[in-house]
Write an enzyme that holds these catalytic residues in place. Structure first.
Site, PDB file in Angstrom:
ATOM      1  N   ASP A  76       0.846  -1.192   0.000  1.00 29.95           N
ATOM      2  CA  ASP A  76       0.000   0.000   0.000  1.00 29.95           C
ATOM      3  C   ASP A  76       0.885   1.247   0.000  1.00 29.95           C
ATOM      4  OD1 ASP A  76      -2.184   1.676   0.216  1.00 29.95           O
ATOM      5  OD2 ASP A  76      -2.456   1.358   2.365  1.00 29.95           O
ATOM      6  N   GLU A  92      -7.111 -20.127 -12.354  1.00 26.62           N
ATOM      7  CA  GLU A  92      -5.840 -20.178 -11.638  1.00 26.62           C
ATOM      8  C   GLU A  92      -6.095 -20.720 -10.224  1.00 26.62           C
ATOM      9  OE1 GLU A  92      -4.460 -16.128 -11.654  1.00 26.62           O
ATOM     10  OE2 GLU A  92      -5.880 -15.485 -10.126  1.00 26.62           O
TER      11      GLU A  92
END
Length: 329
Positions: A73, A221
């Protein structure tokens, strides 16, 4: 430095509700009888940093460990993902952050710009923990992904990169399943392709060749393999987009079963509804006699590039099929 993450409250497992049918209520009563763990930490159960792609394992010390990727972040898509962390618990309420175990700068053959440390897995064999992670060796990631291997004598510290598994296609999302006889299998999955193969005893080489996993429906996936009542279960995320089939959310979690760890697989259905972000990545594990489904969401951030790991109970029907997971808010 270790940081103990305490959940602010514990949610009691929900029982029957008056609005359910008598049949559903009976099933819920049966589920209640199997409960050994009274409470779970609120979702997401890790709240001091953003985590994704939880790989859950129970080791010989009796603790449940989660190996997770880390969303940096502020994010830049998934490009900046780095710095794998390990978390563990012995009660599903209090979680310990064992800290960072690996980052891109420690990968000798890795991408010089760093980042791109995507969904990992871990396995244990003969006194050694093997940590598997995808990482590109070049700036252009699509054709340079490799599956790296780091080892340690501890489950959550002191991992050292040993190299990568040679001869693999550039596919992400490694999963390693160790069968009851000690034979280990490596799986990869990404871009609609799922492959699997036997690992040699050194856990760093393929014994033979990787083969396509046949029988999967709408594979995207996030391959995960576990065993239940003598059957092999391969779970994965699909390609769902909001509004398809009248169902909201993105990737759903599907599964297939087989009598052999490399298939062929019989597709069984969906066990988790659409995710709240562009991806989902799950693991399924038994702990203290109960089964749990791990996944990630954006419940804390609202940003699809800042995800958080979550867990909910998972139940099997008498015929071995998996019931839809009810996700706690």
């Amino acid at each position: 430095m270790k940081k103990c993450v305490y959940a602010v409250c514990a949610l009691l497992w929900a029982g029957c509700t008056a609005s359910r049918s008598a049949s559903d209520s009976s099933k819920d009563r049966e589920q209640k009888e199997t409960v050994q763990i009274d409470s779970l930490a609120p979702n997401p159960f890790i709240r001091h940093l953003y985590t994704a792609d939880p790989s859950a394992h129970v080791w010989a010390d009796g603790r449940l460990y989660v190996y997770a990727s880390h969303d940096i972040d502020p994010p830049r898509g998934c490009d900046l993902m780095d710095q794998y962390h390990v978390f563990s618990t012995d009660d599903m309420v209090h979680w310990t952050d064992h800290g960072e175990i690996l980052r891109a700068s420690q990968v000798p053959w890795g991408r010089k710009e760093g980042g791109f440390m995507w969904a990992p897995d871990c396995a244990y064999k003969d006194g050694t923990y093997y940590f598997y992670f995808p990482h590109p060796s070049g700036t252009y990631t699509n054709d340079s992904w490799k599956i790296g291997v780091a080892t340690s004598k501890e489950p959550a510290a002191n991992f050292t990169v040993q190299g990568y598994i040679e001869g693999l296609d550039p596919i992400i999302d490694p999963c390693v399943f160790v069968d009851d006889d000690g034979q280990a299998y490596l799986y990869q999955g990404g871009g609609g392709t799922c492959k699997g193969g036997r690992l040699k005893d050194n856990m760093m080489e393929i014994d033979g060749t990787m083969q396509s996993m046949e029988g999967l429906v709408d594979f995207h996936e996030a391959t995960w393999v576990h065993k239940y009542n003598g059957k092999y279960y391969l779970s994965y995320s699909d390609n769902h987009n909001p509004g398809q089939e009248g169902v909201e959310g993105y990737n759903r979690m599907r599964y297939a079963v087989s009598d052999h760890p490399l298939g062929p697989w019989k597709y069984m259905g969906i066990y988790m509804g659409g995710s709240d972000c562009f991806t989902n990545h799950g693991s399924i594990v038994e702990y203290k006699g109960e089964w749990f489904a791990f996944y990630h969401s954006i419940a804390l951030s609202g940003n699809p590039a800042l995800r958080s790991v979550c867990v909910d109970r998972l139940y099997y029907n008498p015929d071995g099929t998996i019931r839809m997971v009810e996700r706690r808010k």
